[in-house]
Design a protein around this motif. Structure first.
Motif, mmCIF file in Angstrom:
data_model
loop_
_atom_site.group_PDB
_atom_site.id
_atom_site.type_symbol
_atom_site.label_atom_id
_atom_site.label_comp_id
_atom_site.label_asym_id
_atom_site.label_seq_id
_atom_site.Cartn_x
_atom_site.Cartn_y
_atom_site.Cartn_z
ATOM 1 N N THR A 111 -8.465 1.641 5.455
ATOM 2 C CA THR A 111 -9.006 2.021 4.299
ATOM 3 C C THR A 111 -8.251 3.408 4.117
ATOM 4 O O THR A 111 -8.118 4.412 4.939
ATOM 5 C CB THR A 111 -10.443 2.444 4.188
ATOM 6 O OG1 THR A 111 -11.025 1.229 4.036
ATOM 7 C CG2 THR A 111 -10.865 3.078 2.918
ATOM 8 N N ILE A 112 -7.619 3.613 2.781
ATOM 9 C CA ILE A 112 -6.796 4.892 2.656
ATOM 10 C C ILE A 112 -7.624 5.566 1.226
ATOM 11 O O ILE A 112 -7.760 4.974 0.239
ATOM 12 C CB ILE A 112 -5.284 4.542 2.203
ATOM 13 C CG1 ILE A 112 -4.800 3.745 3.200
ATOM 14 C CG2 ILE A 112 -4.691 5.979 2.065
ATOM 15 C CD1 ILE A 112 -3.529 3.283 2.745
ATOM 16 N N LEU A 113 -8.284 6.786 1.569
ATOM 17 C CA LEU A 113 -8.973 7.562 0.592
ATOM 18 C C LEU A 113 -8.230 8.758 -0.030
ATOM 19 O O LEU A 113 -7.478 9.492 0.611
ATOM 20 C CB LEU A 113 -10.218 8.141 1.256
ATOM 21 C CG LEU A 113 -11.195 9.023 0.343
ATOM 22 C CD1 LEU A 113 -11.688 8.057 -0.588
ATOM 23 C CD2 LEU A 113 -12.294 9.627 1.187
ATOM 24 N N TYR A 149 -9.012 4.826 -3.975
ATOM 25 C CA TYR A 149 -8.946 4.388 -2.489
ATOM 26 C C TYR A 149 -8.350 3.051 -2.488
ATOM 27 O O TYR A 149 -8.256 2.240 -3.555
ATOM 28 C CB TYR A 149 -10.277 4.330 -1.833
ATOM 29 C CG TYR A 149 -11.398 3.227 -2.068
ATOM 30 C CD1 TYR A 149 -11.413 2.143 -1.754
ATOM 31 C CD2 TYR A 149 -12.261 3.857 -3.220
ATOM 32 C CE1 TYR A 149 -12.347 0.994 -2.265
ATOM 33 C CE2 TYR A 149 -13.190 2.794 -3.834
ATOM 34 C CZ TYR A 149 -13.330 1.406 -3.100
ATOM 35 O OH TYR A 149 -14.262 0.614 -3.548
ATOM 36 N N ILE A 150 -7.686 2.892 -1.456
ATOM 37 C CA ILE A 150 -7.106 1.397 -1.135
ATOM 38 C C ILE A 150 -7.634 0.801 0.075
ATOM 39 O O ILE A 150 -7.707 1.559 1.263
ATOM 40 C CB ILE A 150 -5.344 1.609 -1.021
ATOM 41 C CG1 ILE A 150 -4.915 2.145 -2.188
ATOM 42 C CG2 ILE A 150 -4.863 0.367 -0.428
ATOM 43 C CD1 ILE A 150 -3.428 2.679 -2.115
ATOM 44 N N GLU A 151 -7.979 -0.428 0.048
ATOM 45 C CA GLU A 151 -8.468 -1.068 1.384
ATOM 46 C C GLU A 151 -7.585 -2.157 1.823
ATOM 47 O O GLU A 151 -7.145 -3.125 0.779
ATOM 48 C CB GLU A 151 -9.790 -1.924 1.392
ATOM 49 C CG GLU A 151 -10.095 -2.255 2.617
ATOM 50 C CD GLU A 151 -11.695 -3.003 2.625
ATOM 51 O OE1 GLU A 151 -11.729 -3.742 3.469
ATOM 52 O OE2 GLU A 151 -12.424 -2.748 1.717
ATOM 53 N N LEU A 152 -7.085 -2.417 2.877
ATOM 54 C CA LEU A 152 -5.930 -3.294 3.405
ATOM 55 C C LEU A 152 -6.845 -4.346 4.198
ATOM 56 O O LEU A 152 -7.516 -3.748 5.265
ATOM 57 C CB LEU A 152 -4.927 -2.738 4.124
ATOM 58 C CG LEU A 152 -3.885 -2.199 3.416
ATOM 59 C CD1 LEU A 152 -4.111 -0.993 2.850
ATOM 60 C CD2 LEU A 152 -2.695 -2.222 4.331
ATOM 61 N N ARG A 153 -7.025 -5.568 4.045
ATOM 62 C CA ARG A 153 -7.460 -6.658 4.588
ATOM 63 C C ARG A 153 -6.363 -7.352 5.086
ATOM 64 O O ARG A 153 -5.712 -8.394 4.570
ATOM 65 C CB ARG A 153 -8.610 -7.510 3.864
ATOM 66 C CG ARG A 153 -9.836 -6.529 3.324
ATOM 67 C CD ARG A 153 -10.982 -7.332 2.748
ATOM 68 N NE ARG A 153 -11.780 -6.569 2.135
ATOM 69 C CZ ARG A 153 -12.956 -6.877 1.541
ATOM 70 N NH1 ARG A 153 -13.141 -8.142 1.188
ATOM 71 N NH2 ARG A 153 -13.770 -5.901 1.128
ATOM 72 N N LYS A 154 -5.939 -7.066 6.310
ATOM 73 C CA LYS A 154 -4.764 -7.667 6.765
ATOM 74 C C LYS A 154 -4.447 -8.967 7.087
ATOM 75 O O LYS A 154 -3.674 -9.590 6.770
ATOM 76 C CB LYS A 154 -4.086 -6.672 7.896
ATOM 77 C CG LYS A 154 -3.811 -5.319 7.428
ATOM 78 C CD LYS A 154 -3.709 -4.466 8.780
ATOM 79 C CE LYS A 154 -3.437 -2.854 8.464
ATOM 80 N NZ LYS A 154 -2.825 -2.205 9.773
ATOM 81 N N ALA A 197 0.644 -1.118 0.064
ATOM 82 C CA ALA A 197 -0.038 -0.046 -0.030
ATOM 83 C C ALA A 197 0.666 1.224 0.022
ATOM 84 O O ALA A 197 0.465 2.167 -0.883
ATOM 85 C CB ALA A 197 -1.064 0.202 1.203
ATOM 86 N N ALA A 198 1.696 1.287 0.729
ATOM 87 C CA ALA A 198 2.801 2.354 0.803
ATOM 88 C C ALA A 198 3.419 2.592 -0.440
ATOM 89 O O ALA A 198 3.467 3.747 -1.060
ATOM 90 C CB ALA A 198 4.094 2.045 1.797
ATOM 91 N N HIS A 199 3.817 1.654 -1.349
ATOM 92 C CA HIS A 199 4.352 1.924 -2.703
ATOM 93 C C HIS A 199 3.386 2.343 -3.567
ATOM 94 O O HIS A 199 3.696 3.284 -4.419
ATOM 95 C CB HIS A 199 4.790 0.515 -3.245
ATOM 96 C CG HIS A 199 6.018 -0.172 -2.823
ATOM 97 N ND1 HIS A 199 7.140 0.666 -2.400
ATOM 98 C CD2 HIS A 199 6.409 -1.458 -2.249
ATOM 99 C CE1 HIS A 199 8.078 -0.036 -2.084
ATOM 100 N NE2 HIS A 199 7.803 -1.421 -1.913
ATOM 101 N N LEU A 200 2.134 1.867 -3.543
ATOM 102 C CA LEU A 200 1.017 2.438 -4.330
ATOM 103 C C LEU A 200 0.761 3.932 -4.020
ATOM 104 O O LEU A 200 0.492 4.943 -4.992
ATOM 105 C CB LEU A 200 -0.269 1.521 -4.110
ATOM 106 C CG LEU A 200 -0.310 0.191 -4.687
ATOM 107 C CD1 LEU A 200 -1.578 -0.457 -4.225
ATOM 108 C CD2 LEU A 200 -0.208 0.240 -6.090
ATOM 109 N N VAL A 201 0.777 4.372 -2.826
ATOM 110 C CA VAL A 201 0.306 5.592 -2.424
ATOM 111 C C VAL A 201 1.528 6.626 -2.908
ATOM 112 O O VAL A 201 1.337 7.543 -3.508
ATOM 113 C CB VAL A 201 0.101 5.719 -0.810
ATOM 114 C CG1 VAL A 201 0.367 7.371 -0.572
ATOM 115 C CG2 VAL A 201 -1.037 5.231 -0.578
#
Length: 338
Positions: free
Chosen positions: A253-255, A260-265, A137-141
């Motif tokens: 969820t990162i909006l 948006y990105i959702e992490l289902r950890k 997710a950090a890479h995508l952001v």
């Protein structure tokens, strides 16, 4: 420092010490000794995982170990600040389990010690640093996949597992309150993904709705954060039902302004098997990405920081800010009543 980094541990009262120590070893550090008070619940599992690492008789013996660079601390939360200060005054850097302290006065003392000694005081927020999905997710952001981040929604449900919990788990003064404890994870992620250096607590509340016989336990908490053009919401609880195949359905969820990105950890309920699922939705795609094999860069970065006296694993001010916000939210919730 050109030799292999050496580390020791003070306090193994929480199972987070398993991941802290194992990941440091995986990053190339040598585990040389540990101490803990009494016989806490994680002891058997710890000794099975690290059978060749000697147990020492006192804090002083650990701090006197030759060429030890880093001290890991996962003691009872109320005791972590004093142990961290002792370690830094002995010339050691520190990685502490969350919550890294339980009172604002402790945080002030830690800050003064860091300033005076020049040591590193880092917090292993396992819900970020030990979760491969967060790395993706950090890479995508950073790549701009969702535009400018404007909000995070962090959900931190946990299973109570009453039979395995020690007495201190149910003592408010010992664990620091549910927002100080669990919600520090989500505050850390809010600051990290939004890039905010600080924020204000717009709302905070705590409650005990399912465990009336344990008045010291807070089993529900929520808070809202507001920064410069960014927002965050956090909900944490001890309600995970036994039907879930893991300890908690942690989600983030990162909006952003463009998606948006959702992490289902830890589990994808009703969906794919395994852990570490990232859902990405933007103007070009709507996809679920399985990423359990992403690297966990925090631990190797901390080794480099100890060697080079840099702040790449976690900026020092970030650690202070997360704990100040968590402690402030906790105080606000309790002042307004449960």
């Amino acid at each position: 420092m050109t030799r292999q980094l050496r580390f020791a541990a003070l306090g193994i009262d929480h199972r987070h010490i398993f991941g802290m120590a194992a990941n440091m070893q995986e990053a190339g550090a040598e585990f040389v000794g540990w101490w803990t008070e009494g016989n806490p619940e994680p002891l058997d599992g710890f000794q099975k995982r690290f059978p060749d690492v000697p147990r020492l008789g006192s804090v002083e013996e650990v701090l006197a170990l030759k060429d030890v660079d880093l001290i890991l601390i996962s003691a009872i939360p109320r005791d972590r600040a004093a142990l961290a200060i002792a370690a830094m005054e002995a010339g050691k850097d520190v990685m502490v389990d969350k919550p890294a302290c339980t009172k604002l006065e402790q945080l002030d003392a830690i800050r003064e010690t860091v300033t005076r000694t020049g040591r590193i005081w880092s917090i292993d927020f396992s819900e970020r640093f030990e979760v491969p999905a967060v790395t993706r997710a950090a890479h995508l952001v950073r790549e701009g996949a969702i535009g400018k981040v404007v909000q995070t929604v962090g959900l931190g449900p946990h299973r109570l597992n009453r039979a395995t919990r020690p007495g201190w788990f149910f003592e408010r003064a010992a664990y620091g309150g549910i927002l100080t404890d669990i919600a520090s994870h989500q505050i850390d992620q809010f600051l990290f993904f939004t890039g905010a250096r600080d924020a204000e607590i717009a709302m905070a509340s705590v409650g005990n709705y399912a465990n009336p016989d344990d008045p010291g336990l807070q089993d529900f908490g929520e808070l809202a954060l507001r920064g410069d053009g960014v927002h965050g919401y956090v909900r944490v609880d001890w309600y995970t039902p036994d039907g879930l195949p893991t300890w908690g359905d942690g989600r983030l969820t990162i909006l952003g302004t463009e998606g948006y990105i959702e992490l289902r950890k830890y589990v994808d309920v009703g969906g794919a098997e395994g852990t570490d699922h990232v859902i990405l939705v933007n103007g070009e795609t709507c996809e679920k990405i399985a990423c359990p094999d992403e690297e966990l860069p925090y631990f190797a970065a901390l080794i480099r920081d100890i060697r080079d006296r840099t702040e790449t694993a976690m900026p020092q001010e970030h650690a202070f800010t997360v704990m100040r916000l968590a402690l402030t939210a906790q105080a606000m919730a309790e002042e307004r009543g449960q």
